[in-house]
Design a protein around this motif. Structure first.
Motif, PDB file in Angstrom:
ATOM      1  N   VAL A  89     -15.093   6.143   3.830  1.00 33.58           N
ATOM      2  CA  VAL A  89     -14.399   7.238   3.150  1.00 33.58           C
ATOM      3  C   VAL A  89     -13.945   6.792   1.766  1.00 33.58           C
ATOM      4  O   VAL A  89     -13.370   5.706   1.609  1.00 33.58           O
ATOM      5  CB  VAL A  89     -13.171   7.729   3.953  1.00 33.58           C
ATOM      6  CG1 VAL A  89     -12.537   8.925   3.251  1.00 33.58           C
ATOM      7  CG2 VAL A  89     -13.560   8.101   5.378  1.00 33.58           C
ATOM      8  N   ILE A  90     -14.214   7.644   0.767  1.00 28.86           N
ATOM      9  CA  ILE A  90     -13.697   7.453  -0.591  1.00 28.86           C
ATOM     10  C   ILE A  90     -12.761   8.614  -0.889  1.00 28.86           C
ATOM     11  O   ILE A  90     -13.133   9.773  -0.693  1.00 28.86           O
ATOM     12  CB  ILE A  90     -14.820   7.440  -1.644  1.00 28.86           C
ATOM     13  CG1 ILE A  90     -15.900   6.424  -1.284  1.00 28.86           C
ATOM     14  CG2 ILE A  90     -14.265   7.142  -3.031  1.00 28.86           C
ATOM     15  CD1 ILE A  90     -17.149   6.569  -2.134  1.00 28.86           C
ATOM     16  N   PHE A  91     -11.567   8.300  -1.367  1.00 24.34           N
ATOM     17  CA  PHE A  91     -10.588   9.330  -1.674  1.00 24.34           C
ATOM     18  C   PHE A  91     -10.473   9.547  -3.183  1.00 24.34           C
ATOM     19  O   PHE A  91     -10.945   8.740  -3.982  1.00 24.34           O
ATOM     20  CB  PHE A  91      -9.214   8.949  -1.110  1.00 24.34           C
ATOM     21  CG  PHE A  91      -9.188   8.808   0.382  1.00 24.34           C
ATOM     22  CD1 PHE A  91      -9.051   9.916   1.205  1.00 24.34           C
ATOM     23  CD2 PHE A  91      -9.315   7.561   0.980  1.00 24.34           C
ATOM     24  CE1 PHE A  91      -9.027   9.795   2.587  1.00 24.34           C
ATOM     25  CE2 PHE A  91      -9.294   7.417   2.357  1.00 24.34           C
ATOM     26  CZ  PHE A  91      -9.150   8.540   3.158  1.00 24.34           C
ATOM     27  N   GLN A  92      -9.818  10.660  -3.559  1.00 28.73           N
ATOM     28  CA  GLN A  92      -9.585  10.939  -4.974  1.00 28.73           C
ATOM     29  C   GLN A  92      -8.718   9.839  -5.586  1.00 28.73           C
ATOM     30  O   GLN A  92      -8.997   9.345  -6.675  1.00 28.73           O
ATOM     31  CB  GLN A  92      -8.914  12.299  -5.135  1.00 28.73           C
ATOM     32  CG  GLN A  92      -8.681  12.697  -6.583  1.00 28.73           C
ATOM     33  CD  GLN A  92      -8.176  14.127  -6.708  1.00 28.73           C
ATOM     34  OE1 GLN A  92      -8.257  14.901  -5.768  1.00 28.73           O
ATOM     35  NE2 GLN A  92      -7.650  14.466  -7.853  1.00 28.73           N
ATOM     36  N   LYS A  93      -7.653   9.467  -4.876  1.00 27.70           N
ATOM     37  CA  LYS A  93      -6.856   8.328  -5.294  1.00 27.70           C
ATOM     38  C   LYS A  93      -7.484   7.078  -4.688  1.00 27.70           C
ATOM     39  O   LYS A  93      -7.893   7.073  -3.537  1.00 27.70           O
ATOM     40  CB  LYS A  93      -5.409   8.492  -4.809  1.00 27.70           C
ATOM     41  CG  LYS A  93      -4.685   9.663  -5.463  1.00 27.70           C
ATOM     42  CD  LYS A  93      -3.245   9.760  -4.983  1.00 27.70           C
ATOM     43  CE  LYS A  93      -2.529  10.921  -5.660  1.00 27.70           C
ATOM     44  NZ  LYS A  93      -1.119  11.055  -5.195  1.00 27.70           N
ATOM     45  N   HIS A  94      -7.534   6.014  -5.467  1.00 27.24           N
ATOM     46  CA  HIS A  94      -8.297   4.844  -5.047  1.00 27.24           C
ATOM     47  C   HIS A  94      -7.706   4.182  -3.806  1.00 27.24           C
ATOM     48  O   HIS A  94      -8.422   3.570  -3.024  1.00 27.24           O
ATOM     49  CB  HIS A  94      -8.347   3.838  -6.203  1.00 27.24           C
ATOM     50  CG  HIS A  94      -8.646   4.474  -7.527  1.00 27.24           C
ATOM     51  ND1 HIS A  94      -7.735   4.508  -8.561  1.00 27.24           N
ATOM     52  CD2 HIS A  94      -9.731   5.146  -7.962  1.00 27.24           C
ATOM     53  CE1 HIS A  94      -8.250   5.151  -9.582  1.00 27.24           C
ATOM     54  NE2 HIS A  94      -9.456   5.549  -9.257  1.00 27.24           N
ATOM     55  N   ASN A  95      -6.367   4.268  -3.635  1.00 25.54           N
ATOM     56  CA  ASN A  95      -5.699   3.693  -2.466  1.00 25.54           C
ATOM     57  C   ASN A  95      -5.976   2.199  -2.300  1.00 25.54           C
ATOM     58  O   ASN A  95      -6.122   1.705  -1.182  1.00 25.54           O
ATOM     59  CB  ASN A  95      -6.101   4.435  -1.182  1.00 25.54           C
ATOM     60  CG  ASN A  95      -5.590   5.860  -1.158  1.00 25.54           C
ATOM     61  OD1 ASN A  95      -4.582   6.178  -1.774  1.00 25.54           O
ATOM     62  ND2 ASN A  95      -6.298   6.730  -0.457  1.00 25.54           N
ATOM     63  N   LEU A  96      -6.056   1.482  -3.429  1.00 23.14           N
ATOM     64  CA  LEU A  96      -6.228   0.033  -3.368  1.00 23.14           C
ATOM     65  C   LEU A  96      -4.862  -0.624  -3.161  1.00 23.14           C
ATOM     66  O   LEU A  96      -3.837  -0.127  -3.631  1.00 23.14           O
ATOM     67  CB  LEU A  96      -6.864  -0.484  -4.658  1.00 23.14           C
ATOM     68  CG  LEU A  96      -8.236   0.086  -5.020  1.00 23.14           C
ATOM     69  CD1 LEU A  96      -8.727  -0.507  -6.345  1.00 23.14           C
ATOM     70  CD2 LEU A  96      -9.253  -0.178  -3.924  1.00 23.14           C
ATOM     71  N   ILE A  97      -4.843  -1.746  -2.461  1.00 27.46           N
ATOM     72  CA  ILE A  97      -3.596  -2.492  -2.250  1.00 27.46           C
ATOM     73  C   ILE A  97      -3.296  -3.281  -3.524  1.00 27.46           C
ATOM     74  O   ILE A  97      -4.094  -4.144  -3.918  1.00 27.46           O
ATOM     75  CB  ILE A  97      -3.714  -3.420  -1.033  1.00 27.46           C
ATOM     76  CG1 ILE A  97      -3.956  -2.588   0.230  1.00 27.46           C
ATOM     77  CG2 ILE A  97      -2.450  -4.267  -0.873  1.00 27.46           C
ATOM     78  CD1 ILE A  97      -4.181  -3.405   1.478  1.00 27.46           C
TER      79      ILE A  97
END
Length: 244
Positions: A89-97
């Motif tokens: 899954v790829i989201f609009q917000k990158h959601n990287l730590i």
């Protein structure tokens, strides 16, 4: 071969005294290796439908089969293992730590879901080359541009070699140049890695590059464009509507 089949999906929410139908008996079949785009206005149900197909949300009715297995009827632990093995899954917000480097962010799924038969090193090299991020692997997310962060997010979604890659508005937070760059990278992963992609987008210029385009309207989905041409309104008419 059909890799994903969603049938009669219904999703409703209660809002005060009213029942809102976000997805209304939606059906979708996706062949292995296809690039599918789903367009629609804000609130049309497209992201909700995508999240259901990806196992991130449960419908009130219907089935979603990936590789012939109905993920809707899986227990939470079983679904979690299945998603780790076969879904990206790829989201609009990158959601990287933020405290992890690009490489560490990419490798998180491989640590959480160890495929003993799968050689991650070889696949990682291919991803790094395809996405052109070899010189940014040891940088923190704060040291990367928006486009570079999305490349890392794409690599993270693909590291386990999923059967289906879901992308929820992956270019929504990017400028035109970076959006085109991400689109080209997704097309490249389809060609190089033979990746099946299902993408939700509001951007008609991006959707037009898909093998098939579906449109959602009031929770209902229909085929909008395929290799034979437009099924309903033209993209030009849709663009005019979007600009009004």
């Amino acid at each position: 071969m059909v890799i994903l089949s969603a049938e009669s999906i219904i999703k409703q929410y209660r809002q005060y005294d009213a029942i809102i139908t976000a997805v209304n008996r939606a059906d979708l079949k996706v062949e292995d290796g296809e690039f599918i785009a789903i367009i629609g206005a804000s609130g049309s149900g497209k992201s909700t439908f995508l999240h259901i197909c990806a196992g991130l949300d449960k419908p009130d009715h219907g089935s979603v089969k990936i590789r012939g297995q109905d993920i809707i009827r899986m227990a939470p632990d079983e679904l979690s293992r299945f998603r780790g093995q076969y879904i990206g899954v790829i989201f609009q917000k990158h959601n990287l730590i933020p405290q992890f480097t690009a490489l560490e962010n990419i490798l998180i799924p491989s640590i959480m879901c160890n495929k003993e038969e799968f050689r991650y090193e070889e696949h990682l090299k291919k991803l790094i080359g395809t996405l052109d991020i070899g010189d940014r692997l040891h940088h923190l997310p704060s040291e990367l541009s928006g486009g570079q962060q999305q490349r890392v997010a794409i690599a993270r979604a693909l590291i386990n070699r999923p059967q289906v890659l879901f992308a929820d508005e992956p270019t929504g937070n990017l400028d035109r140049d970076n959006a085109n760059e991400v689109l080209n990278l997704l097309i490249k992963t389809k060609e190089v890695l033979k990746q099946t992609i299902i993408m939700v987008t509001h951007d008609l210029t991006i959707a037009e590059h898909a093998d098939k385009v579906y449109k959602m309207d009031n929770g209902e989905i229909y085929l909008f464009k395929d290799k034979y041409g437009y099924r309903r309104n033209s993209f030009e008419e849709e663009s005019k509507k979007a600009s009004m």
